[in-house]
Structures are given as C-alpha cells and as structure tokens.
Design an enzyme around this catalytic site. Structure first.
Site, PDB file in Angstrom:
ATOM      1  N   GLN A 162       0.812  -1.218   0.000  1.00  0.00           N
ATOM      2  CA  GLN A 162       0.000   0.000   0.000  1.00  0.00           C
ATOM      3  C   GLN A 162       0.847   1.272   0.000  1.00  0.00           C
ATOM      4  O   GLN A 162       0.311   2.367  -0.078  1.00  0.00           O
ATOM      5  CB  GLN A 162      -0.936   0.007   1.212  1.00  0.00           C
ATOM      6  N   CYS A 172      -9.759  -7.728   0.168  1.00  0.00           N
ATOM      7  CA  CYS A 172      -9.539  -9.170   0.343  1.00  0.00           C
ATOM      8  C   CYS A 172     -10.393  -9.748   1.460  1.00  0.00           C
ATOM      9  O   CYS A 172     -10.583 -10.947   1.550  1.00  0.00           O
ATOM     10  CB  CYS A 172      -8.066  -9.447   0.616  1.00  0.00           C
TER      11      CYS A 172
HETATM   12  N1  PMP Z   1      -0.608  -6.744   1.016  1.00  0.00           N
HETATM   13  C1  PMP Z   1      -1.450  -5.712   1.138  1.00  0.00           C
HETATM   14  C2  PMP Z   1      -1.243  -4.730   2.250  1.00  0.00           C
HETATM   15  C3  PMP Z   1      -2.485  -5.535   0.225  1.00  0.00           C
HETATM   16  O1  PMP Z   1      -3.323  -4.511   0.358  1.00  0.00           O
HETATM   17  C4  PMP Z   1      -2.646  -6.485  -0.818  1.00  0.00           C
HETATM   18  C5  PMP Z   1      -3.772  -6.348  -1.824  1.00  0.00           C
HETATM   19  N2  PMP Z   1      -5.032  -6.232  -1.266  1.00  0.00           N
HETATM   20  C6  PMP Z   1      -1.731  -7.555  -0.903  1.00  0.00           C
HETATM   21  C7  PMP Z   1      -0.733  -7.643   0.033  1.00  0.00           C
HETATM   22  C8  PMP Z   1      -1.827  -8.590  -1.985  1.00  0.00           C
HETATM   23  O2  PMP Z   1      -1.599  -8.028  -3.234  1.00  0.00           O
HETATM   24  P1  PMP Z   1      -1.954  -8.878  -4.560  1.00  0.00           P
HETATM   25  O3  PMP Z   1      -3.413  -9.222  -4.446  1.00  0.00           O
HETATM   26  O4  PMP Z   1      -1.672  -7.947  -5.685  1.00  0.00           O
HETATM   27  O5  PMP Z   1      -1.105 -10.080  -4.546  1.00  0.00           O
END
Ligand code: PMP
Length: 400
Positions: free
Chosen positions: A192, A345
């Site tokens: 982030q 997520c």
């Molecule tokens: N770490 C953080 C703090 C995130 O916000 C996210 C995405 N929501 C991720 C890891 C994972 O990223 P990605 O879905 O692109 O693998």
C-alpha cells in the site's frame, strides 16, 4: 462514476494500456530464447528491473519479479522457514495483528505443517496502529532468553509498511535497528506504500520488501520481492530457472513492463502528494463537520496540515448514525460512487476487520465504518458530490 477504492486496485494508467498493446502485438517473444527478438524483450525486462530498483534505492540484482504481493509475502515467510528447516535453525517469526491475509493465513498454514515454527504477535497502539516498539523489544528478549542456549535459531520480523485499511505508515527506519540488534531480519509488506510514498530500502535498512503493481497504476498479477544482497536466508517458493533460479516461470513480460511504466508515473505523482493530502484533508474535515464521523487511525491536523505517517489517499471513518458501512456502500454504488468497508480481500468473508479490532474499535463501530481511498486527480467538485450522496443515503437509511 467516481472511483474511491484505490487501495483495492487502481485503474491501469493510459501509458500502461499502450504498453500492454506493444508487448502483445510486437514484443511477445519468450525472453529466455536466443534470437534477436527475444533478446530485445530480455533487455527490456532488465531495464524495467533497474528502473524499479532505482525507485526504492535498491540494486537491480535485488529485485525479483513475482505474481504480486501475495506471492512475495508467501515467499518471504515460507522461503525463510524452508531455509531454517533445511539448515537446522529454529524459525521464529514475529508479526502484528494488522497484517494482510497473505501474511496471516500463510503463517496459520505453516504452523499446521512445521512444528518447529514459533510465531509471536507484536501489539499495535490503540487508535494509531503503530507497532508497539517496547513490546517488540520484549518479544525479541524473550526469544533470546528462551532459546539462545537451547537451539540454533533465526528470527524474521514481518511488519506492514502502510496499512490498507487505516493508512498507518510504520516507522520502519526505527523498527529495523531493534530487529537487527537481536540478529533478526526485517521484511515489510509495502503493497500500500509502493508508488504512494517514497521508500528507500538502503536508508531504512530493510532486508526484504513486497510490492504489487496493481496498487499504483500497473496490472494485477505482477509484483516484486526485494531481497537485500546481504541477506541470503530464503529458499525459493517456486522452483525453476528464471530469476537466477530463485523464482521459476516464464516472465510475465506485459505485467513487468507495465509495472515499470507505472513507476515512471508515480515518480512524478509523488511531487504532487501535497495536493492529494489537501484534498483528503478537505474530505475528512467535511465528514467530521457534516456527519460527526470519527476518524480511525492517525488523526493529525486535518484542518491545516498533514496527517503524518498516514497514506496520503486514505480515509477511514466510523459513522455515529444508525447505518452500516455495507448499506452505505450499496447506496453510493447505485449513485455511481465506489467505496469500501475495508480491505477488499476481506470484504466477502463476513468477518469483522482484525485491523479495526486491533486498534480498539467495538464490533458495532466496525460495522459502521467505511474506507475511502482517493485517486490523485480527484476534484473538490467530486468530493462535494460524494458528500451530498452520503447525506442523501443517511437520510434514506435512517428515515430522517
Ligand atoms: N498486502 C497488502 C497490504 C495488500 O493490500 C494487498 C492487496 N489487497 C496484498 C498484500 C496482496 O496483493 P496482490 O493481491 O496484488 O497479490
């Protein structure tokens, strides 16, 4: 349409869209092949690596391309544990309650596989979400007292750079020496922060760092793991020949080139961070004065200055009215405005945010909370439209 969920993902930049077309139509060859066209693609990838390395003040041989921060986080943790097991060290991992699921779920998964693994949770301060450095030091001392004379062990501390829900930016420069004093290694999930705030892995003494391209104008499914060349304690997660044998799989050329383009763009946007902060502060001030919202995370001087150590684009507020964040999301969606109630997520899991719990919010407060993450080009007019729609939604939802 007003998109205010940039922490979930950002719209791919125009330059990125053009780049995608170029690497789909002209430069689609496998970079591992030997003919001239493939060599050109290889050269482009290596230039992208250099560009991304420079962006965080790393060397290009310290950057490994991955499928995103989820993989990078899993690699950092699992690769560390695999290295420890293979070399007969006891793996010890310290992390916080504020981490992304790709850290916490990875740890839960590994604890069910490796009986040798020990995981400790460091407290965060209520309200701000800053790592409690005293508690971190206590845990490190406990580990030292407990294991020093018993086992060969290694310590990995994994703490987020910037939080996806409340925007807290941890002071990694202060945390790293605490970890290093006990011989530990520091990994930070900078997903982030990458592209939104300046990161200097050398100055901040970071051993490993994860980032994703999709949060700063690039494509989903591409990321990096930065691994300091001074640190050699992780095994691969995905075996194969590419990336110096450390991460197998034919390179995602389009994603990598798009990430490099996004980095070029972010270099310039960082100069305009003050504008983003000014807009964010206006937005927050209005949410407080018009709806009596409570700001979660670092509050700062929203009237005049900066929220120190808070992601420039992040707003996280709890409403006092009898409404839920979820109902507000749907009401705003029907008006063409996209916001969220927390980390994307977690949105579909029906679980209350562990981040908001960790900083002391009650279940009721969590349910009444929304997250807004603004784009760098938002206008005051757009903010006013959103505020008026929130006003309308509250009136409908509370029958007032
Ligand atoms: N770490 C953080 C703090 C995130 O916000 C996210 C995405 N929501 C991720 C890891 C994972 O990223 P990605 O879905 O692109 O693998």
């Amino acid at each position: 349409m007003i998109y205010l969920d940039n922490a979930a993902t950002t719209k791919p930049l125009k330059e990125v869209q053009e780049c995608v077309v170029e690497y789909m139509t002209d430069k689609w060859h496998n970079p591992s092949a030997l003919y001239t066209n493939a060599n050109k693609v290889r050269l482009d990838i290596e230039n992208a690596r250099k560009n991304i390395a420079k962006f965080i003040n790393a060397n290009s041989d310290e950057i490994y391309f991955t499928s995103g921060a989820t993989e990078s986080n899993n690699w950092a943790l699992r690769g560390f544990v695999d290295y420890c097991i293979a070399n007969k060290y006891k793996p010890i991992i310290i992390t916080s309650a504020m981490e992304h699921k790709s850290i916490t779920d990875c740890l839960i998964g590994m604890m069910s596989i490796y009986s040798e693994l020990r995981v400790y949770e460091v407290r965060v301060h209520k309200k701000t979400g800053f790592i409690d450095e005293k508690h971190l030091q206590n845990i490190l001392q406990i580990v030292f007292d407990k294991y020093y004379n018993l086992y060969k062990y290694k310590i990995l501390v994994s703490v987020q750079y910037a939080n996806s829900e409340i925007g807290t930016i941890q002071d990694i420069k202060r945390i790293a020496p605490i970890v290093h004093a006990y011989g530990g290694i520091i990994h930070t999930d900078a997903t982030q922060a990458f592209g939104h705030t300046s990161i200097n892995v050398d100055y901040e003494d970071i051993d490993m760092l994860s980032a994703s391209a999709q949060k700063c104008g690039g494509l989903k499914g591409t990321g990096i793991l930065y691994k300091s060349k001074h640190y050699n304690f992780i095994k691969p997660l995905i075996y194969g020949t590419q990336e110096n044998g450390e991460r197998g799989g034919t390179e995602n050329v389009i994603g990598i080139m798009a990430m490099s383009k996004a980095v070029d763009y972010c270099r310039n946007v960082q100069i305009n961070t003050e504008v983003v902060i000014k807009n964010r502060n206006y937005f927050v001030y209005q949410l407080i004065t018009r709806f009596d919202c409570k700001v979660n995370g670092i509050i700062g001087d929203y009237l005049h200055g900066f929220f120190d150590n808070r992601s420039p684009n992040n707003i996280n507020v709890t409403f006092p009215q009898n409404i839920t964040g979820e109902a507000l999301i749907y009401m705003l969606d029907s008006a063409g405005i996209m916001i969220s109630s927390g980390s994307a997520c977690n949105s579909r899991t029906n679980k209350l945010s562990p981040v908001l719990k960790a900083i002391g919010l009650s279940d009721e407060e969590i349910i009444k909370t929304i997250r807004i993450t603004i784009p760098d080009n938002i206008t005051k007019e757009e903010i006013d439209i959103v505020l008026n729609e929130i006003d309308r939604a509250i009136k409908v939802l509370t029958n007032s």
